[in-house]
Design a protein around this motif. Structure first.
Motif, PDB file in Angstrom:
ATOM      1  N   GLU A  49      -5.036   0.947  -0.770  1.00 52.81           N
ATOM      2  CA  GLU A  49      -5.350   1.786   0.394  1.00 52.81           C
ATOM      3  C   GLU A  49      -6.861   1.896   0.601  1.00 52.81           C
ATOM      4  O   GLU A  49      -7.345   1.818   1.730  1.00 52.81           O
ATOM      5  CB  GLU A  49      -4.735   3.174   0.224  1.00 52.81           C
ATOM      6  CG  GLU A  49      -3.219   3.166   0.304  1.00 52.81           C
ATOM      7  CD  GLU A  49      -2.582   4.461  -0.179  1.00 52.81           C
ATOM      8  OE1 GLU A  49      -3.312   5.416  -0.536  1.00 52.81           O
ATOM      9  OE2 GLU A  49      -1.342   4.516  -0.200  1.00 52.81           O
ATOM     10  N   ALA A  50      -7.619   2.055  -0.470  1.00 50.82           N
ATOM     11  CA  ALA A  50      -9.075   2.161  -0.362  1.00 50.82           C
ATOM     12  C   ALA A  50      -9.686   0.861   0.144  1.00 50.82           C
ATOM     13  O   ALA A  50     -10.584   0.871   0.991  1.00 50.82           O
ATOM     14  CB  ALA A  50      -9.688   2.550  -1.707  1.00 50.82           C
ATOM     15  N   THR A  52      -8.169  -1.457   1.953  1.00 46.54           N
ATOM     16  CA  THR A  52      -7.762  -1.610   3.351  1.00 46.54           C
ATOM     17  C   THR A  52      -8.632  -0.750   4.259  1.00 46.54           C
ATOM     18  O   THR A  52      -9.115  -1.222   5.296  1.00 46.54           O
ATOM     19  CB  THR A  52      -6.276  -1.237   3.516  1.00 46.54           C
ATOM     20  OG1 THR A  52      -5.494  -2.085   2.681  1.00 46.54           O
ATOM     21  CG2 THR A  52      -5.832  -1.388   4.960  1.00 46.54           C
ATOM     22  N   GLU A  53      -8.853   0.498   3.888  1.00 46.78           N
ATOM     23  CA  GLU A  53      -9.687   1.397   4.697  1.00 46.78           C
ATOM     24  C   GLU A  53     -11.122   0.879   4.769  1.00 46.78           C
ATOM     25  O   GLU A  53     -11.750   0.889   5.833  1.00 46.78           O
ATOM     26  CB  GLU A  53      -9.674   2.805   4.111  1.00 46.78           C
ATOM     27  CG  GLU A  53     -10.471   3.794   4.940  1.00 46.78           C
ATOM     28  CD  GLU A  53     -10.404   5.203   4.378  1.00 46.78           C
ATOM     29  OE1 GLU A  53     -11.387   5.952   4.587  1.00 46.78           O
ATOM     30  OE2 GLU A  53      -9.386   5.557   3.761  1.00 46.78           O
ATOM     31  N   SER A  54     -11.644   0.392   3.662  1.00 54.51           N
ATOM     32  CA  SER A  54     -12.997  -0.155   3.640  1.00 54.51           C
ATOM     33  C   SER A  54     -13.111  -1.376   4.548  1.00 54.51           C
ATOM     34  O   SER A  54     -14.105  -1.536   5.270  1.00 54.51           O
ATOM     35  CB  SER A  54     -13.381  -0.519   2.211  1.00 54.51           C
ATOM     36  OG  SER A  54     -14.653  -1.100   2.161  1.00 54.51           O
ATOM     37  N   VAL A  56     -11.279  -2.014   7.199  1.00 58.05           N
ATOM     38  CA  VAL A  56     -11.210  -1.548   8.589  1.00 58.05           C
ATOM     39  C   VAL A  56     -12.567  -1.004   9.019  1.00 58.05           C
ATOM     40  O   VAL A  56     -13.058  -1.307  10.110  1.00 58.05           O
ATOM     41  CB  VAL A  56     -10.107  -0.478   8.752  1.00 58.05           C
ATOM     42  CG1 VAL A  56     -10.212   0.230  10.089  1.00 58.05           C
ATOM     43  CG2 VAL A  56      -8.734  -1.120   8.596  1.00 58.05           C
ATOM     44  N   GLN A  57     -13.210  -0.221   8.172  1.00 60.08           N
ATOM     45  CA  GLN A  57     -14.528   0.324   8.500  1.00 60.08           C
ATOM     46  C   GLN A  57     -15.562  -0.786   8.635  1.00 60.08           C
ATOM     47  O   GLN A  57     -16.402  -0.756   9.528  1.00 60.08           O
ATOM     48  CB  GLN A  57     -14.975   1.325   7.440  1.00 60.08           C
ATOM     49  CG  GLN A  57     -14.206   2.622   7.474  1.00 60.08           C
ATOM     50  CD  GLN A  57     -14.633   3.567   6.366  1.00 60.08           C
ATOM     51  OE1 GLN A  57     -15.475   3.241   5.544  1.00 60.08           O
ATOM     52  NE2 GLN A  57     -14.021   4.744   6.333  1.00 60.08           N
TER      53      GLN A  57
END
Length: 79
Positions: A49-50, A52-54, A56-57
């Motif tokens: 999850e981390a 993936t979020e990174s 996206v950012q």
């Protein structure tokens, strides 16, 4: 979701080639051992999850970043 109760040393099988063993039970968590073939990815969900979020950012460029990249490009010669 399947919910199982296991004691230290007990195992469970996932398919034919993944074995999860309860190694230790503590007041704040459980230690698990996972024996799986190298072709099977085993990751902690919070890490995925981390990442993936990174990603996206990182893929979201604000106008300031776009302007900075444009300034790095050499000017086009007149036609």
């Amino acid at each position: 979701m399947l919910v199982l109760s296991r004691r230290v040393g007990e195992r469970l099988m996932i398919g034919d080639d993944v074995v999860v063993t309860v190694l230790e039970v503590r007041s704040d968590g459980v230690r698990l051992g996972i024996d799986a073939p190298r072709t099977v990815a085993v990751n902690r969900a919070e890490v995925i999850e981390a990442v993936t979020e990174s990603n996206v950012q990182a893929a979201t460029a604000d106008e300031g970043a776009v302007d900075a990249l444009r300034r790095l490009m050499p000017p086009k010669p007149p036609a």
